[in-house]
Design an enzyme around this catalytic site. Structure first.
Site, PDB file in Angstrom:
ATOM      1  CB  SER A   7      42.540  36.001  34.881  1.00 41.16           C
ATOM      2  OG  SER A   7      43.102  36.973  35.730  1.00 41.16           O
ATOM      3  NE  ARG A  59      53.599  38.517  43.742  1.00 36.77           N
ATOM      4  CZ  ARG A  59      52.690  38.531  42.785  1.00 36.77           C
ATOM      5  NH1 ARG A  59      53.062  38.403  41.519  1.00 36.77           N
ATOM      6  NH2 ARG A  59      51.424  38.671  43.074  1.00 36.77           N
ATOM      7  CG  ASP A  80      44.915  42.643  39.102  1.00 36.19           C
ATOM      8  OD1 ASP A  80      45.635  42.558  40.120  1.00 36.19           O
ATOM      9  OD2 ASP A  80      44.566  41.655  38.441  1.00 36.19           O
TER      10      ASP A  80
HETATM   11  C1  S3P Z   1      44.497  36.717  39.534  1.00 33.58           C
HETATM   12  C2  S3P Z   1      44.087  36.984  40.814  1.00 33.58           C
HETATM   13  C3  S3P Z   1      44.520  38.183  41.556  1.00 33.58           C
HETATM   14  C4  S3P Z   1      45.086  39.232  40.618  1.00 33.58           C
HETATM   15  C5  S3P Z   1      46.069  38.663  39.641  1.00 33.58           C
HETATM   16  C6  S3P Z   1      45.398  37.603  38.781  1.00 33.58           C
HETATM   17  C7  S3P Z   1      44.003  35.500  38.876  1.00 33.58           C
HETATM   18  O1  S3P Z   1      45.520  37.832  42.488  1.00 33.58           O
HETATM   19  O2  S3P Z   1      45.694  40.270  41.378  1.00 33.58           O
HETATM   20  O3  S3P Z   1      46.576  39.670  38.791  1.00 33.58           O
HETATM   21  O4  S3P Z   1      44.141  35.373  37.650  1.00 33.58           O
HETATM   22  O5  S3P Z   1      43.440  34.644  39.575  1.00 33.58           O
HETATM   23  P1  S3P Z   1      45.166  37.206  43.921  1.00 33.58           P
HETATM   24  O6  S3P Z   1      44.720  35.821  43.707  1.00 33.58           O
HETATM   25  O7  S3P Z   1      46.447  37.288  44.679  1.00 33.58           O
HETATM   26  O8  S3P Z   1      44.109  38.088  44.491  1.00 33.58           O
END
Ligand code: S3P
Length: 427
Positions: free
Chosen positions: A22, A121, A313
């Site tokens: 992230s 998606r 996650d």
């Molecule tokens: C993420 C947010 C999450 C997570 C993804 C990474 C991010 O998704 O599941 O692996 O880096 O902001 P969502 O924004 O769909 O909740």
């Protein structure tokens, strides 16, 4: 690729984790629109974050690799250039959703797409707020990648996403960076705050008042020297493996401990795990520290409400812990899992069933009774990195040799995962 995993007696040793996925995405995108050269150490080796670097490069920003670090020669908020071809986000939802916020505000049109999984998606979640800001975006069947983004001058808005999503929040804040005025996101369920932290580090003015996060548009972003903390979501696989296998002890240094991510450690500790945190320090606004995990008797528990969003996650690997725990695991409010890299509720249920574990599936989660054993099985990854790695952990705790099918999916976030597993497994 198929990867065979034999049962292990324990897991022991010191291990290195890839840079947080992230945080890596956010640093690369923000460095690209900062004014000057940023140097990023421990940038994620995962394919997703390489997709982001590729997209930043295709937008006219020079990216160099130097002594294991990534140098990004940012050209400022007006410095991106029209790409020659469709931008390729690969398997990465973060890349397409977060970068679209910047792309919608450019004085050019471009397309961004990805692999077969990404093409399934949902993108309305970003199209809707961006349209309210004045963006012009076309999607396949109105909602799927590839996206054709015709850049426009955007106006600031206040937006309340209907689902808990850090990607949506980031998309709106990144679009807000390019507008004149204040853009706000109202977050009723808190999600990871790496964008807010990173934006401030690069010099943007981001304020939070209760659930409202606001960004002042058109700041001058300064280049930075940064080090990405180790990925706590990657650590999760080893935290569960060490908890389940008797006689285990693992040490992981420099792991990201953002309070917006550590619900994982709180939940595991409440579920009986033995995790110690030492050497905590602050790196560019992000907490990091050393984790030491030892085997323990796992109780299991419930994941629901805001906790589900905070652990989203990690739920596949927590399902493994749940099946082997004393009380089992109940997961609710997790409908978002159905629109991840694969339908993770269906994938977890299918693979647990293959291992002889009973699971009750609901639309928004699942229930797994405790005290179950894992039989040897062939376990498809469904092309999903977290499913591949979660079931490699189940295989370590199983009664016989298992095969992970399409095991290469792990490289989306953790290319070194199987080598790391080989190093720490004791037979
Ligand atoms: C993420 C947010 C999450 C997570 C993804 C990474 C991010 O998704 O599941 O692996 O880096 O902001 P969502 O924004 O769909 O909740």
């Amino acid at each position: 690729m198929q990867f065979s995993v034999s049962p292990a007696r324990s897991v022991r040793g010191h291990l290195r984790l890839p840079g947080d996925k992230s945080i890596s995405h956010r640093y690369a995108m923000l460095a690209g629109v900062a004014e000057g050269t940023s140097r990023i150490e421990n940038y994620s080796s995962g394919a997703d974050c390489q997709s982001t670097l590729g997209a930043v490069e295709a937008l006219g920003i020079t990216v160099e690799r130097q002594d294991g670090a990534v140098l990004i020669h940012g050209q400022g908020l007006n410095g991106l250039r029209q790409p020659a071809a469709m931008l390729d986000a690969g398997n990465s939802g973060s890349t397409i959703r977060m970068l679209s916020g910047m792309l919608a505000a450019q004085p050019f049109s471009c397309s961004i797409g990805g692999d077969a999984s990404l093409s399934r998606r949902p993108m309305e979640r970003i199209m809707k707020p961006l349209a309210a800001m004045g963006a012009d975006i076309e999607a396949t069947s109105g909602r799927f990648p590839p996206l054709l983004i015709r850049g426009n001058k955007l106006k600031p808005i206040q937006y309340e996403p209907p689902m808990a999503s850090a990607q949506v929040k980031t998309c709106v804040l990144f679009a807000g960076l390019h507008t004149e005025g204040i853009t706000s996101v109202v977050e009723t369920i808190q999600t990871r705050d790496h964008s807010e932290v990173a934006l401030r580090e690069f010099g943007a003015e981001v304020n939070q008042s209760g659930a409202v996060i606001s960004i002042q548009g058109r700041p001058k972003l300064h280049p930075r020297q940064l080090r990405v903390p180790g990925d706590l979501s990657s650590a999760a696989f080893f935290l569960v493996a060490a908890t389940l296998l008797p006689g285990s002890e693992l040490t992981m240094e420099g792991v990201g401990l953002s309070p917006s991510r550590t619900a994982l450690l709180d939940w595991l500790s409440a579920a009986g795990a033995n995790i110690r945190i030492t050497k905590v320090e602050l790196l560019a606004g992000e907490l990091t520290g050393t984790l030491v995990v030892k085997s323990a008797s796992a109780e299991g528990g419930v994941i629901e409400g805001a906790t589900t969003a905070a652990l989203i996650d990690e739920i596949p690997v927590l399902a493994i812990l749940g099946a082997a725990s004393r009380k089992g695991l109940l997961v609710r409010d997790a409908g978002e899992l159905r629109v991840k890299e694969t339908d993770r509720i269906a994938a977890v249920a299918e693979n647990l069933s293959r291992m002889g574990v009973q699971v009750e599936v609901m639309q928004d989660g699942f229930s797994i009774a405790g005290g179950q054993r894992f039989r040897a099985a062939t376990l498809p990854s469904f092309g999903d990195h977290r499913i591949a790695m979660a079931f490699a952990v189940a295989a370590l705790a199983s009664e016989g040799e298992c095969v992970i099918d399409q095991a290469e999916a792990a490289s989306v976030s953790f290319p070194e995962f199987y080598d790391t597993l080989r190093q720490i497994r004791q037979s």
